[in-house]
Design an enzyme around this catalytic site. Structure first.
Site, PDB file in Angstrom:
ATOM      1  N   SER A 103       7.101   3.262   7.088  1.00  0.00           N
ATOM      2  CA  SER A 103       5.704   3.083   6.702  1.00  0.00           C
ATOM      3  C   SER A 103       4.889   4.331   7.023  1.00  0.00           C
ATOM      4  CB  SER A 103       5.092   1.886   7.433  1.00  0.00           C
ATOM      5  OG  SER A 103       5.689   0.683   7.024  1.00  0.00           O
ATOM      6  N   GLU A 158       4.120  -0.466  11.570  1.00  0.00           N
ATOM      7  CA  GLU A 158       3.090  -1.402  11.107  1.00  0.00           C
ATOM      8  C   GLU A 158       3.677  -2.812  10.970  1.00  0.00           C
ATOM      9  OE1 GLU A 158       1.968  -2.302   7.366  1.00  0.00           O
ATOM     10  OE2 GLU A 158       3.172  -0.841   6.275  1.00  0.00           O
ATOM     11  N   GLN A 167       2.211  -5.506   9.185  1.00  0.00           N
ATOM     12  CA  GLN A 167       1.910  -6.237   7.955  1.00  0.00           C
ATOM     13  C   GLN A 167       3.082  -6.238   6.987  1.00  0.00           C
ATOM     14  OE1 GLN A 167      -1.573  -4.795   5.923  1.00  0.00           O
ATOM     15  NE2 GLN A 167      -1.830  -6.664   4.734  1.00  0.00           N
ATOM     16  N   CYS A 186       0.821  -1.212   0.000  1.00  0.00           N
ATOM     17  CA  CYS A 186       0.000   0.000   0.000  1.00  0.00           C
ATOM     18  C   CYS A 186       0.855   1.264   0.000  1.00  0.00           C
ATOM     19  CB  CYS A 186      -0.915   0.025   1.224  1.00  0.00           C
ATOM     20  SG  CYS A 186      -2.180  -1.259   1.225  1.00  0.00           S
TER      21      CYS A 186
END
Length: 423
Positions: A109, A114, A116, A50
């Site tokens: 990030s 984060e 993930q 993302c």
């Protein structure tokens, strides 16, 4: 050969460009095929998340690698070189390792710490290996990055950030709706972010909560864990008519919630506002939804701009995390040099042993009158001198050779000292 990292991230690129650069599973196969066709590119790992799209390459030189990896992004994603002129960044050798380690630890990030991204780094390597694109050099640095990320999570309090990110989205929605208690909510998606969203919605008393997902099985599994309702995406247009809030977090390549769909739903509920929260990149919710009367949209751009103020991490934790990263990078550099120089170091030591053996053979007649212990003492002294003479050069090789020049230095030493070829 050296390691080059080339990419674009949320720090310098608009979300629209990140959406266009994002790789699907099918795109990755094409991306690896293009990468391995580039001159001077021996391997590649594509990391598409993302927050970023990056390609790490095992390349013959910085310049050749830069052109080849940039071509991978442009040709596979339909991006012109001019569009990458400003946001594109690159990292070479140790800097590439340092950047990758920070990425794996969640320090680079949108949401600091984060979790993930750690699994995404491991999955990127696994996919590259499946495509035959990751050799020992890239495999080694990605494994080291994974270790670094694991240490940061184990030895600092970083790692709760995704929860904070979802909490921010819920807070914004609560402000827009004057509270979430009793609100009818749709959660689109059934992954980690969707699960966190359901948790925060329940904490705020929202309900009923309904989970919609392309895979009905996955929607059902999350719904059963969280005491929510569930359905597939075909139910979305009708469900919008009754929803007060929609939180979307899928991995879809295109828009899941379209402006026409929202406009049709709002026509059937003209006096009720609708809040949309989009946590996905590429975005799940068509940006034009903001133009529909009665609709409020918070997408990844809004969340990105406001998340920093909500980060709970302390300066001490961040400093400790960077210290751990530096330590892991040093370890990787040492291992890398040791592996590259192992042959020539072994040959140097063997060369020293051969010189000692030759000198002892020439002095055999003069040592004939020595007894066994005296002769052993002389031989040990000669070997000790040779070892000491070689110690500093060997340590210097391991500690001071510039990154990506190990093989060049090894070849030069082999030639100067007359060491066996292939050492």
């Amino acid at each position: 050969m050296g390691i080059l990292g080339l990419g674009v991230s949320f720090r310098r690129a608009p979300v629209e460009l990140l959406e266009r650069l994002s790789f699907t599973d099918d795109d990755l196969t094409k991306g690896y095929r293009v990468a391995l066709d580039q001159p001077g590119v021996e391997g590649a790992v594509i990391l598409s998340t993302c927050n970023r799209v990056e390609v790490f390459g095992d390349v013959s030189s910085y310049h050749v690698g830069f052109l080849g990896l940039k071509r991978v992004l442009c040709e596979t994603r339909g991006i012109s070189p001019e569009e990458l002129a400003d946001p594109l960044y690159s990292h070479w050798e140790q800097d590439a390792a340092d950047h990758l380690f920070e990425v794996a630890a969640g320090l680079d990030s949108m949401v600091l710490g984060e979790t993930q991204i750690h699994s995404q780094v491991r999955e990127a390597l696994r996919r590259a290996q499946a495509e035959g694109a990751a050799g020992p050099l890239l495999t080694g640095v990605f494994h080291a990055a994974s270790r670094a990320g694991r240490r940061v999570r184990q030895e600092t309090s970083l790692g709760a950030a995704p929860d904070a990110f979802v909490a921010l989205g819920a807070d914004l929605a609560s402000e827009a709706l004057d509270g979430l208690a009793g609100r009818n909510v749709l959660v689109v998606g059934a992954g980690q972010m969707a699960a966190l969203a359901v948790k925060h919605l329940h904490r705020r008393g929202a309900g009923p909560v309904r989970i919609l997902n392309r895979s009905l099985e996955h929607a059902r599994a999350l719904a059963e864990r969280t005491s929510a309702e569930h359905g597939d995406l075909e139910a979305l247009p009708a469900a919008l008519v009754h929803a007060d809030l929609v939180i979307s977090a899928t991995g879809a390549a295109g828009h899941v919630v379209e402006a026409g769909m929202v406009r049709a739903a709002m026509a059937l509920r003209p006096d009720r506002p609708l809040v949309l929260v989009d946590m996905a990149v590429p975005r799940d919710i068509e940006p034009n939804c903001i133009e529909v009367p009665g609709v409020t949209l918070f997408d990844i751009v809004v969340l990105r701009d406001r998340v920093a103020a909500h980060a709970p991490e302390t300066a001490a934790d961040i400093a400790r995390a960077h210290e751990l990263i530096r330590d892991e990078v040093r370890r990787w550099v040492s291992r890398r040099r040791g592996e590259e120089l192992a042959g020539v170091i072994t040959a140097l030591r063997r060369h020293g042993e051969d010189v000692v053996a030759g000198e002892l053979a020439r002095a055999r007649s003069r040592l004939a009158n020595l007894d066994a212990d005296e002769r052993a003492t002389v031989e040990a002294a000669l070997r000790g001198v040779a070892a000491k003479l070689l110690h500093d050069p060997i340590v210097g090789l391991k500690d001071r050779v510039e990154p990506a020049r190990e093989r060049e230095v090894a070849a030069l030493l082999t030639e100067l000292l007359g060491l066996p070829d292939g050492s």
